[in-house]
Design a protein around this motif. Sequence first.
Motif, PDB file in Angstrom:
ATOM      1  N   VAL A   1       0.821  -1.218   0.000  1.00 50.13           N
ATOM      2  CA  VAL A   1       0.000   0.000   0.000  1.00 50.13           C
ATOM      3  C   VAL A   1       0.850   1.261   0.000  1.00 50.13           C
ATOM      4  CG1 VAL A   1      -1.903  -1.184   1.139  1.00 50.13           C
ATOM      5  CG2 VAL A   1      -0.249   0.078   2.529  1.00 50.13           C
ATOM      6  N   ASN A   2       2.129   1.124   0.357  1.00 49.58           N
ATOM      7  CA  ASN A   2       3.010   2.291   0.403  1.00 49.58           C
ATOM      8  C   ASN A   2       3.797   2.522  -0.885  1.00 49.58           C
ATOM      9  OD1 ASN A   2       3.274   3.861   3.112  1.00 49.58           O
ATOM     10  ND2 ASN A   2       3.006   1.722   3.736  1.00 49.58           N
ATOM     11  N   ILE A   3       3.783   1.570  -1.813  1.00 50.51           N
ATOM     12  CA  ILE A   3       4.599   1.761  -3.018  1.00 50.51           C
ATOM     13  C   ILE A   3       3.819   1.732  -4.328  1.00 50.51           C
ATOM     14  CG2 ILE A   3       6.694   0.866  -1.936  1.00 50.51           C
ATOM     15  CD1 ILE A   3       6.277  -1.750  -3.347  1.00 50.51           C
ATOM     16  N   VAL A   4       2.531   1.358  -4.275  1.00 52.61           N
ATOM     17  CA  VAL A   4       1.785   1.329  -5.532  1.00 52.61           C
ATOM     18  C   VAL A   4       1.319   2.724  -5.923  1.00 52.61           C
ATOM     19  CG1 VAL A   4       1.057  -1.069  -5.319  1.00 52.61           C
ATOM     20  CG2 VAL A   4      -0.367   0.749  -4.356  1.00 52.61           C
ATOM     21  N   TYR A   5       0.972   2.854  -7.190  1.00 45.68           N
ATOM     22  CA  TYR A   5       0.577   4.143  -7.763  1.00 45.68           C
ATOM     23  C   TYR A   5      -0.942   4.287  -7.731  1.00 45.68           C
ATOM     24  CZ  TYR A   5       0.330   7.951 -11.211  1.00 45.68           C
ATOM     25  OH  TYR A   5       0.085   9.133 -11.858  1.00 45.68           O
ATOM     26  N   TYR A   6      -1.408   5.456  -7.297  1.00 46.47           N
ATOM     27  CA  TYR A   6      -2.840   5.703  -7.159  1.00 46.47           C
ATOM     28  C   TYR A   6      -3.358   6.774  -8.120  1.00 46.47           C
ATOM     29  CZ  TYR A   6      -2.391   3.104  -2.769  1.00 46.47           C
ATOM     30  OH  TYR A   6      -2.142   2.134  -1.824  1.00 46.47           O
ATOM     31  N   GLY A   7      -2.557   7.151  -9.086  1.00 42.13           N
ATOM     32  CA  GLY A   7      -2.986   8.148 -10.054  1.00 42.13           C
ATOM     33  C   GLY A   7      -2.634   9.560  -9.656  1.00 42.13           C
ATOM     34  N   GLU A   8      -2.584  10.447 -10.659  1.00 38.98           N
ATOM     35  CA  GLU A   8      -2.318  11.870 -10.451  1.00 38.98           C
ATOM     36  C   GLU A   8      -1.052  12.115  -9.634  1.00 38.98           C
ATOM     37  OE1 GLU A   8      -5.750  14.120  -9.252  1.00 38.98           O
ATOM     38  OE2 GLU A   8      -7.078  13.055 -10.625  1.00 38.98           O
ATOM     39  N   SER A   9       0.001  11.365  -9.976  1.00 40.36           N
ATOM     40  CA  SER A   9       1.340  11.520  -9.392  1.00 40.36           C
ATOM     41  C   SER A   9       1.428  11.108  -7.924  1.00 40.36           C
ATOM     42  CB  SER A   9       1.830  12.977  -9.534  1.00 40.36           C
ATOM     43  OG  SER A   9       1.871  13.349 -10.885  1.00 40.36           O
ATOM     44  N   ASN A  10       0.477  10.358  -7.447  1.00 38.94           N
ATOM     45  CA  ASN A  10       0.468   9.932  -6.051  1.00 38.94           C
ATOM     46  C   ASN A  10       0.941   8.492  -5.891  1.00 38.94           C
ATOM     47  OD1 ASN A  10      -0.933  12.327  -4.714  1.00 38.94           O
ATOM     48  ND2 ASN A  10      -2.395  11.783  -6.320  1.00 38.94           N
ATOM     49  N   VAL A  11       2.058   8.330  -5.194  1.00 38.36           N
ATOM     50  CA  VAL A  11       2.601   7.005  -4.899  1.00 38.36           C
ATOM     51  C   VAL A  11       2.464   6.754  -3.403  1.00 38.36           C
ATOM     52  CG1 VAL A  11       4.656   5.546  -4.908  1.00 38.36           C
ATOM     53  CG2 VAL A  11       4.242   7.126  -6.805  1.00 38.36           C
ATOM     54  N   GLY A  12       1.843   5.662  -3.041  1.00 39.61           N
ATOM     55  CA  GLY A  12       1.660   5.344  -1.625  1.00 39.61           C
ATOM     56  C   GLY A  12       0.347   5.870  -1.081  1.00 39.61           C
TER      57      GLY A  12
ATOM     58  N   SER B   1      -4.643   5.596 -13.975  1.00 45.51           N
ATOM     59  CA  SER B   1      -4.823   6.683 -14.937  1.00 45.51           C
ATOM     60  C   SER B   1      -6.262   6.768 -15.428  1.00 45.51           C
ATOM     61  CB  SER B   1      -3.881   6.505 -16.134  1.00 45.51           C
ATOM     62  OG  SER B   1      -4.152   5.296 -16.807  1.00 45.51           O
ATOM     63  N   ILE B   2      -6.954   5.632 -15.431  1.00 46.49           N
ATOM     64  CA  ILE B   2      -8.351   5.611 -15.869  1.00 46.49           C
ATOM     65  C   ILE B   2      -9.277   6.029 -14.730  1.00 46.49           C
ATOM     66  CG2 ILE B   2     -10.258   4.134 -16.637  1.00 46.49           C
ATOM     67  CD1 ILE B   2      -8.200   2.431 -18.109  1.00 46.49           C
ATOM     68  N   TYR B   3      -9.132   5.377 -13.585  1.00 44.52           N
ATOM     69  CA  TYR B   3     -10.060   5.618 -12.478  1.00 44.52           C
ATOM     70  C   TYR B   3      -9.910   7.009 -11.859  1.00 44.52           C
ATOM     71  CZ  TYR B   3     -10.661   0.557 -12.774  1.00 44.52           C
ATOM     72  OH  TYR B   3     -10.902  -0.720 -13.210  1.00 44.52           O
ATOM     73  N   SER B   4      -8.704   7.568 -11.900  1.00 45.54           N
ATOM     74  CA  SER B   4      -8.504   8.890 -11.300  1.00 45.54           C
ATOM     75  C   SER B   4      -9.034  10.014 -12.183  1.00 45.54           C
ATOM     76  CB  SER B   4      -7.015   9.119 -11.007  1.00 45.54           C
ATOM     77  OG  SER B   4      -6.268   9.120 -12.208  1.00 45.54           O
ATOM     78  N   SER B   5      -9.342   9.712 -13.440  1.00 46.22           N
ATOM     79  CA  SER B   5      -9.804  10.756 -14.356  1.00 46.22           C
ATOM     80  C   SER B   5     -11.201  10.503 -14.908  1.00 46.22           C
ATOM     81  CB  SER B   5      -8.819  10.895 -15.528  1.00 46.22           C
ATOM     82  OG  SER B   5      -8.735   9.682 -16.256  1.00 46.22           O
ATOM     83  N   ASN B   6     -11.770   9.347 -14.591  1.00 41.70           N
ATOM     84  CA  ASN B   6     -13.090   8.991 -15.110  1.00 41.70           C
ATOM     85  C   ASN B   6     -13.985   8.620 -13.925  1.00 41.70           C
ATOM     86  OD1 ASN B   6     -15.332   7.454 -16.160  1.00 41.70           O
ATOM     87  ND2 ASN B   6     -14.214   7.190 -18.072  1.00 41.70           N
ATOM     88  N   SER B   7     -14.852   9.534 -13.542  1.00 38.25           N
ATOM     89  CA  SER B   7     -15.655   9.332 -12.330  1.00 38.25           C
ATOM     90  C   SER B   7     -16.584   8.124 -12.435  1.00 38.25           C
ATOM     91  CB  SER B   7     -16.469  10.588 -12.011  1.00 38.25           C
ATOM     92  OG  SER B   7     -17.333  10.915 -13.088  1.00 38.25           O
ATOM     93  N   LYS B   8     -17.167   7.894 -13.610  1.00 31.55           N
ATOM     94  CA  LYS B   8     -18.061   6.743 -13.765  1.00 31.55           C
ATOM     95  C   LYS B   8     -17.294   5.430 -13.618  1.00 31.55           C
ATOM     96  CE  LYS B   8     -21.511   4.539 -16.696  1.00 31.55           C
ATOM     97  NZ  LYS B   8     -20.971   3.199 -16.373  1.00 31.55           N
ATOM     98  N   ALA B   9     -16.135   5.355 -14.272  1.00 30.79           N
ATOM     99  CA  ALA B   9     -15.310   4.146 -14.173  1.00 30.79           C
ATOM    100  C   ALA B   9     -14.870   3.933 -12.731  1.00 30.79           C
ATOM    101  CB  ALA B   9     -14.094   4.265 -15.088  1.00 30.79           C
ATOM    102  N   ALA B  10     -14.544   5.036 -12.050  1.00 28.58           N
ATOM    103  CA  ALA B  10     -14.103   4.941 -10.654  1.00 28.58           C
ATOM    104  C   ALA B  10     -15.226   4.434  -9.762  1.00 28.58           C
ATOM    105  CB  ALA B  10     -13.619   6.304 -10.167  1.00 28.58           C
ATOM    106  N   LYS B  11     -16.448   4.904  -9.999  1.00 29.50           N
ATOM    107  CA  LYS B  11     -17.587   4.459  -9.192  1.00 29.50           C
ATOM    108  C   LYS B  11     -17.906   2.988  -9.462  1.00 29.50           C
ATOM    109  CE  LYS B  11     -19.816   8.968  -8.617  1.00 29.50           C
ATOM    110  NZ  LYS B  11     -21.011   9.798  -8.930  1.00 29.50           N
ATOM    111  N   ASP B  12     -17.789   2.585 -10.712  1.00 28.92           N
ATOM    112  CA  ASP B  12     -18.020   1.175 -11.052  1.00 28.92           C
ATOM    113  C   ASP B  12     -16.974   0.290 -10.371  1.00 28.92           C
ATOM    114  OD1 ASP B  12     -20.167   1.876 -12.617  1.00 28.92           O
ATOM    115  OD2 ASP B  12     -19.063   1.792 -14.516  1.00 28.92           O
ATOM    116  N   ARG B  13     -15.737   0.760 -10.388  1.00 30.62           N
ATOM    117  CA  ARG B  13     -14.663   0.016  -9.745  1.00 30.62           C
ATOM    118  C   ARG B  13     -14.883  -0.037  -8.232  1.00 30.62           C
ATOM    119  NH1 ARG B  13     -11.036  -4.033  -9.709  1.00 30.62           N
ATOM    120  NH2 ARG B  13      -9.092  -3.485  -8.647  1.00 30.62           N
ATOM    121  N   GLN B  14     -15.315   1.079  -7.663  1.00 29.36           N
ATOM    122  CA  GLN B  14     -15.587   1.125  -6.218  1.00 29.36           C
ATOM    123  C   GLN B  14     -16.678   0.132  -5.841  1.00 29.36           C
ATOM    124  OE1 GLN B  14     -17.265   4.798  -4.707  1.00 29.36           O
ATOM    125  NE2 GLN B  14     -16.288   4.505  -2.713  1.00 29.36           N
ATOM    126  N   ALA B  15     -17.675   0.003  -6.692  1.00 27.56           N
ATOM    127  CA  ALA B  15     -18.751  -0.956  -6.431  1.00 27.56           C
ATOM    128  C   ALA B  15     -18.199  -2.378  -6.413  1.00 27.56           C
ATOM    129  CB  ALA B  15     -19.848  -0.819  -7.489  1.00 27.56           C
TER     130      ALA B  15
END
Length: 223
Positions: A149-160, A192-206
Amino acid sequence: MIRLIRNLTILALSLVLLVAAIYGVLGYNKYKESINSMPIKEKVESVRQDESFVPLSNISPDFSDAVVAIEDHRFYEHGAFEFISLVRAALTNLIKGEIVQGGSTITQQVAKNLYYSNKQTLVRKVAELFVAIDLEEMYSKDEILELYVNIVYYGESNVGIKEASMHYFDKQPSKLTYKEATFLAGLPRAPSIYSSNSKAAKDRQAEVMEALKDYRNENEIFE
Protein backbone atom coordinates in the motif's frame (compact mmCIF):
# COMPACT_ATOMS: atom_id res chain seq x y z
CA MET A 1 -3.91 -41.94 -35.90
CA ILE A 2 -4.03 -42.39 -32.12
CA ARG A 3 -0.27 -42.87 -32.03
CA LEU A 4 0.24 -39.74 -34.15
CA ILE A 5 -1.95 -37.67 -31.83
CA ARG A 6 -0.10 -39.02 -28.81
CA ASN A 7 3.29 -38.23 -30.35
CA LEU A 8 2.20 -34.72 -31.31
CA THR A 9 0.91 -34.15 -27.79
CA ILE A 10 4.19 -35.29 -26.29
CA LEU A 11 6.10 -33.06 -28.70
CA ALA A 12 3.93 -30.04 -27.85
CA LEU A 13 4.36 -30.61 -24.11
CA SER A 14 8.11 -31.04 -24.56
CA LEU A 15 8.32 -27.73 -26.43
CA VAL A 16 6.31 -25.97 -23.71
CA LEU A 17 8.62 -27.39 -21.03
CA LEU A 18 11.70 -26.38 -23.03
CA VAL A 19 10.45 -22.82 -23.47
CA ALA A 20 9.51 -22.68 -19.78
CA ALA A 21 13.00 -23.88 -18.83
CA ILE A 22 14.66 -21.24 -21.02
CA TYR A 23 12.57 -18.44 -19.55
CA GLY A 24 13.19 -19.87 -16.09
CA VAL A 25 16.96 -19.58 -16.51
CA LEU A 26 16.75 -16.11 -18.03
CA GLY A 27 14.38 -14.95 -15.30
CA TYR A 28 16.58 -16.35 -12.55
CA ASN A 29 19.60 -14.53 -14.00
CA LYS A 30 17.63 -11.28 -14.06
CA TYR A 31 16.55 -11.85 -10.45
CA LYS A 32 20.16 -12.41 -9.33
CA GLU A 33 21.25 -9.28 -11.18
CA SER A 34 18.52 -7.29 -9.43
CA ILE A 35 19.22 -8.39 -5.87
CA ASN A 36 22.97 -8.09 -6.40
CA SER A 37 22.52 -4.47 -7.44
CA MET A 38 20.60 -3.83 -4.20
CA PRO A 39 19.64 -6.57 -1.71
CA ILE A 40 15.97 -6.91 -0.85
CA LYS A 41 16.41 -5.76 2.74
CA GLU A 42 18.10 -2.56 1.58
CA LYS A 43 15.28 -1.95 -0.91
CA VAL A 44 12.64 -2.44 1.76
CA GLU A 45 14.47 -0.22 4.23
CA SER A 46 14.67 2.56 1.63
CA VAL A 47 10.89 2.37 1.25
CA ARG A 48 10.37 2.48 5.01
CA GLN A 49 12.61 5.51 5.35
CA ASP A 50 10.51 7.56 2.92
CA GLU A 51 8.71 10.42 4.65
CA SER A 52 5.42 9.30 3.12
CA PHE A 53 5.64 5.75 4.51
CA VAL A 54 2.73 4.82 6.79
CA PRO A 55 2.72 1.76 9.10
CA LEU A 56 -0.21 -0.60 8.58
CA SER A 57 -1.39 0.15 12.12
CA ASN A 58 -1.95 3.78 11.05
CA ILE A 59 -4.11 2.89 8.07
CA SER A 60 -7.86 2.40 8.10
CA PRO A 61 -8.74 -1.32 8.36
CA ASP A 62 -11.45 -0.69 5.77
CA PHE A 63 -8.73 0.22 3.31
CA SER A 64 -6.31 -2.62 4.06
CA ASP A 65 -9.14 -5.18 4.03
CA ALA A 66 -10.46 -3.75 0.77
CA VAL A 67 -7.04 -4.03 -0.86
CA VAL A 68 -6.75 -7.69 0.05
CA ALA A 69 -10.35 -8.37 -0.98
CA ILE A 70 -10.04 -6.89 -4.46
CA GLU A 71 -6.39 -7.61 -5.29
CA ASP A 72 -5.70 -11.00 -3.71
CA HIS A 73 -8.47 -12.31 -1.46
CA ARG A 74 -6.50 -15.41 -0.47
CA PHE A 75 -3.38 -13.40 0.32
CA TYR A 76 -3.13 -14.65 3.91
CA GLU A 77 -3.62 -18.27 2.84
CA HIS A 78 -1.12 -18.83 0.03
CA GLY A 79 2.60 -18.20 -0.37
CA ALA A 80 4.43 -16.00 -2.85
CA PHE A 81 2.15 -17.16 -5.64
CA GLU A 82 -1.18 -18.87 -6.06
CA PHE A 83 -0.47 -22.08 -7.94
CA ILE A 84 -3.64 -22.42 -10.00
CA SER A 85 -3.65 -18.77 -11.10
CA LEU A 86 0.07 -18.90 -11.84
CA VAL A 87 -0.12 -22.05 -13.96
CA ARG A 88 -3.14 -20.79 -15.89
CA ALA A 89 -1.46 -17.45 -16.60
CA ALA A 90 1.91 -19.07 -17.40
CA LEU A 91 0.44 -21.48 -19.95
CA THR A 92 -1.53 -18.71 -21.63
CA ASN A 93 1.50 -16.43 -21.77
CA LEU A 94 3.82 -19.16 -23.05
CA ILE A 95 1.43 -20.03 -25.85
CA LYS A 96 1.04 -16.37 -26.81
CA GLY A 97 4.73 -15.60 -26.34
CA GLU A 98 3.90 -12.45 -24.37
CA ILE A 99 2.13 -11.33 -21.20
CA VAL A 100 -1.59 -11.41 -21.86
CA GLN A 101 -2.75 -12.64 -18.45
CA GLY A 102 -1.65 -11.59 -14.98
CA GLY A 103 -2.41 -13.77 -11.99
CA SER A 104 -0.05 -11.82 -9.72
CA THR A 105 -0.43 -11.96 -5.96
CA ILE A 106 0.10 -8.92 -3.74
CA THR A 107 3.59 -10.24 -2.96
CA GLN A 108 4.44 -10.46 -6.65
CA GLN A 109 3.19 -6.91 -7.14
CA VAL A 110 5.46 -5.75 -4.33
CA ALA A 111 8.37 -7.51 -6.02
CA LYS A 112 7.56 -5.79 -9.30
CA ASN A 113 7.29 -2.35 -7.74
CA LEU A 114 10.53 -2.78 -5.80
CA TYR A 115 12.67 -3.79 -8.76
CA TYR A 116 10.99 -3.73 -12.14
CA SER A 117 9.14 -1.45 -14.52
CA ASN A 118 5.56 -1.90 -15.68
CA LYS A 119 6.79 -3.30 -18.99
CA GLN A 120 5.63 -6.89 -18.82
CA THR A 121 7.83 -9.62 -20.25
CA LEU A 122 8.03 -13.32 -19.48
CA VAL A 123 11.60 -12.97 -18.22
CA ARG A 124 10.61 -10.17 -15.86
CA LYS A 125 7.65 -12.16 -14.57
CA VAL A 126 9.93 -15.05 -13.66
CA ALA A 127 12.42 -12.72 -11.97
CA GLU A 128 9.56 -11.10 -10.09
CA LEU A 129 8.47 -14.51 -8.83
CA PHE A 130 11.92 -15.26 -7.38
CA VAL A 131 11.90 -11.91 -5.56
CA ALA A 132 8.38 -12.66 -4.27
CA ILE A 133 9.55 -15.98 -2.83
CA ASP A 134 12.35 -14.18 -0.99
CA LEU A 135 9.92 -11.58 0.34
CA GLU A 136 7.65 -14.27 1.76
CA GLU A 137 10.62 -15.83 3.55
CA MET A 138 11.89 -12.53 4.98
CA TYR A 139 8.70 -10.71 5.96
CA SER A 140 5.30 -11.39 7.48
CA LYS A 141 2.10 -11.05 5.48
CA ASP A 142 1.24 -7.79 7.25
CA GLU A 143 4.67 -6.38 6.44
CA ILE A 144 4.26 -7.30 2.78
CA LEU A 145 0.79 -5.73 2.65
CA GLU A 146 2.24 -2.65 4.37
CA LEU A 147 4.88 -2.40 1.64
CA TYR A 148 2.28 -2.83 -1.08
CA VAL A 149 0.00 0.00 0.00
CA ASN A 150 3.01 2.29 0.40
CA ILE A 151 4.60 1.76 -3.02
CA VAL A 152 1.78 1.33 -5.53
CA TYR A 153 0.58 4.14 -7.76
CA TYR A 154 -2.84 5.70 -7.16
CA GLY A 155 -2.99 8.15 -10.05
CA GLU A 156 -2.32 11.87 -10.45
CA SER A 157 1.34 11.52 -9.39
CA ASN A 158 0.47 9.93 -6.05
CA VAL A 159 2.60 7.00 -4.90
CA GLY A 160 1.66 5.34 -1.63
CA ILE A 161 -1.48 5.53 0.47
CA LYS A 162 -0.47 8.66 2.38
CA GLU A 163 -0.04 10.76 -0.75
CA ALA A 164 -3.24 9.35 -2.21
CA SER A 165 -5.27 9.89 0.96
CA MET A 166 -4.06 13.48 1.34
CA HIS A 167 -4.53 14.26 -2.35
CA TYR A 168 -8.03 12.88 -2.83
CA PHE A 169 -9.53 13.47 0.63
CA ASP A 170 -7.12 15.78 2.50
CA LYS A 171 -6.82 13.41 5.45
CA GLN A 172 -4.47 10.86 6.95
CA PRO A 173 -4.97 7.18 5.97
CA SER A 174 -6.14 6.34 9.49
CA LYS A 175 -9.12 8.70 9.09
CA LEU A 176 -10.50 7.30 5.84
CA THR A 177 -14.20 6.48 5.82
CA TYR A 178 -15.55 3.25 4.35
CA LYS A 179 -16.47 4.95 1.05
CA GLU A 180 -13.14 6.76 0.80
CA ALA A 181 -11.22 3.59 1.61
CA THR A 182 -13.01 1.51 -1.01
CA PHE A 183 -12.50 4.24 -3.60
CA LEU A 184 -8.74 4.34 -3.01
CA ALA A 185 -8.41 0.55 -2.87
CA GLY A 186 -9.75 0.32 -6.40
CA LEU A 187 -7.33 2.79 -7.98
CA PRO A 188 -4.10 0.75 -8.37
CA ARG A 189 -5.59 -1.62 -10.96
CA ALA A 190 -5.86 1.23 -13.52
CA PRO A 191 -4.96 4.52 -11.81
CA SER A 192 -4.82 6.68 -14.94
CA ILE A 193 -8.35 5.61 -15.87
CA TYR A 194 -10.06 5.62 -12.48
CA SER A 195 -8.50 8.89 -11.30
CA SER A 196 -9.80 10.76 -14.36
CA ASN A 197 -13.09 8.99 -15.11
CA SER A 198 -15.66 9.33 -12.33
CA LYS A 199 -18.06 6.74 -13.76
CA ALA A 200 -15.31 4.15 -14.17
CA ALA A 201 -14.10 4.94 -10.65
CA LYS A 202 -17.59 4.46 -9.19
CA ASP A 203 -18.02 1.17 -11.05
CA ARG A 204 -14.66 0.02 -9.75
CA GLN A 205 -15.59 1.13 -6.22
CA ALA A 206 -18.75 -0.96 -6.43
CA GLU A 207 -16.61 -3.99 -7.34
CA VAL A 208 -14.37 -3.30 -4.35
CA MET A 209 -17.34 -2.97 -1.99
CA GLU A 210 -18.78 -6.27 -3.19
CA ALA A 211 -15.42 -8.01 -2.89
CA LEU A 212 -14.91 -6.58 0.60
CA LYS A 213 -18.35 -7.75 1.69
CA ASP A 214 -17.61 -11.28 0.50
CA TYR A 215 -14.13 -11.23 2.03
CA ARG A 216 -15.41 -10.17 5.43
CA ASN A 217 -18.23 -12.69 5.34
CA GLU A 218 -15.77 -15.47 4.52
CA ASN A 219 -13.38 -14.40 7.26
CA GLU A 220 -15.95 -13.12 9.75
CA ILE A 221 -14.41 -9.64 9.77
CA PHE A 222 -16.84 -6.90 10.61
CA GLU A 223 -16.74 -3.16 10.09
